[in-house]
Design an enzyme around this catalytic site. Structure first.
Site, mmCIF file in Angstrom:
data_model
loop_
_atom_site.group_PDB
_atom_site.id
_atom_site.type_symbol
_atom_site.label_atom_id
_atom_site.label_comp_id
_atom_site.label_asym_id
_atom_site.label_seq_id
_atom_site.Cartn_x
_atom_site.Cartn_y
_atom_site.Cartn_z
ATOM 1 C CE LYS A 46 -0.351 -0.465 5.007
ATOM 2 N NZ LYS A 46 -1.202 -0.911 6.112
ATOM 3 N NE ARG A 64 -7.025 0.925 11.942
ATOM 4 C CZ ARG A 64 -5.859 0.774 11.324
ATOM 5 N NH1 ARG A 64 -4.925 1.701 11.445
ATOM 6 N NH2 ARG A 64 -5.596 -0.274 10.589
ATOM 7 C CE1 TYR A 109 12.354 31.195 3.676
ATOM 8 C CE2 TYR A 109 12.618 28.830 3.391
ATOM 9 C CZ TYR A 109 12.294 30.075 2.877
ATOM 10 O OH TYR A 109 11.929 30.187 1.575
ATOM 11 C CG MET A 112 9.035 22.968 -0.734
ATOM 12 S SD MET A 112 7.801 23.882 -1.674
ATOM 13 C CE MET A 112 6.969 24.814 -0.425
#
Ligand code: PLP
Length: 339
Positions: free
Chosen positions: A34, A121, A234, A281
């Site tokens: 998956k 779940r 940053y 990024m």
């Protein structure tokens, strides 16, 4: 130059299938592919896993299974997550198997009944009388990687509830259970993370004899000298206490190098170096002892740099680190090798 480069080693996938098969001691291995094989590339991993001994593939959604069907026409393909009503017909036509965790069992398609034995779940609270389309009975462990005694309790509940149906395939184990709870192996185990060479318990895959299947490499685009008091990135979260060199590497969280990986180690020309400052990024800085040439190789995964170690720094699990990698062609190159 490509900003970064992924290498998927099918030899490692085959090797890990072998490790799991011997741990499973006769139980079937179902390869969980998956989320694009946990970020590794399901189109490549699925056929390799089948060719080396896995007897079925598991995915989370019907569309994931439909995308794989043409590549593995004869394979058992099991959808672990819930299928919507309008997905049952395409699933039937593509010869998929579904899991049902509610009272409404789809017809004319092989079904696995999922029991909730403690995961809280999806799952039936009590076993229905299996109809004729039911081929398997399953449950899923909540704590196979953290609390074996609760996993054992879940297993006991499952065995009690399914005792009258030993003719059906019973499956419960994920990677952690397959490796650490022998009694949970039953008829088949659904293994994902270990297939990729990653330790389900978060330590180091090598301790189980597993080999990481993915390498991720880039290079230093530019070495920068920072004078005392100068920063990088940053927020200037890294400020040089003394003259320092940093290498700017053209990968960032847009490629899957998570923003919380500040401080994790990568290799620069084979030596361990720390990521410093804020991961942006598209770029990140690594601390260097001195200048290096542009093009100096950087290993972000591979040669002992593991997803498990990155996950510890990021405060998450290695599953999330590898699932987040984005090897899309607009940002990285990718090759498949068979080493
Ligand atoms: C994802 C998943 C697995 C595989 O778990 P790993 O820890 O990656 O081996 C097994 N069973 C179910 C139901 C899953 O959703």
């Amino acid at each position: 130059m490509a900003r970064s480069h992924f290498t998927l080693d099918l030899g490692a996938i085959r090797h890990n299938v072998g490790v799991l098969l011997s741990a499973l001691d006769g139980a079937e291995l179902w390869a969980v592919v998956k989320a694009d094989a946990y970020g590794h590339g399901a189109e490549d991993v699925a056929p390799a896993a089948l060719a080396s001994g896995a007897t079925a593939l598991c995915v989370a959604t019907v569309p994931e299974a439909l995308a794989l069907r043409p590549l593995v026409p004869g394979a058992r393909l099991i959808v672990l997550g819930p299928a919507a009503a309008d997905e049952v017909r395409p699933a039937r036509e593509a010869r998929l198997e579904l899991v049902t965790a509610a009272g409404d069992v789809p017809e004319g398609i092989p079904v696995h009944l999922k029991l909730d034995t403690g995961m809280g779940r999806w799952g039936l609270g009590e076993l229905l009388t299996p109809g004729r389309d039911v081929v398997g009975l399953m449950t899923h462990f909540a704590t196979a990687d953290s609390d074996p005694s609760f996993a054992r309790e879940q297993l006991e509940r499952f065995l009690r509830a399914t005792a009258g149906h030993t003719g059906l395939t019973r499956h419960a184990a994920n990677s952690a259970a397959a490796l650490t709870l022998p009694e949970s192996r039953l008829d088949a185990a659904r293994c994902g993370i270990a297939l990729y060479g990653v330790d389900p318990l978060g330590d180091h895959g090598a301790r189980w004899g597993l080999r990481p299947a993915l390498r991720w490499e880039s290079e230093v685009a530019l070495a920068r000298r920072l004078a005392r008091g100068e920063g990088t990135g940053y927020g200037l979260r890294f400020v040089a206490r003394d003259e320092t060199w940093v290498g700017i590497v053209p990968v960032g969280y847009g490629d899957g190098l998570r923003r919380d990986l500040t401080g994790t180690e990568v290799l620069v020309a084979g030596a361990r170096r720390r990521i410093v400052g804020t991961v942006s990024m598209d770029a990140v800085a690594v601390e260097l002892p001195g200048p290096v040439d542009p093009g100096t190789p950087v290993t972000l995964l591979g040669d002992g740099i593991t997803a498990e170690a990155h996950a510890r720094v990021a405060g998450t699990i290695a599953y999330e680190v590898v699932c987040g990698l984005t090897s899309r062609p607009s940002r990285a190159t990718r090759v498949v090798v068979d080493a």
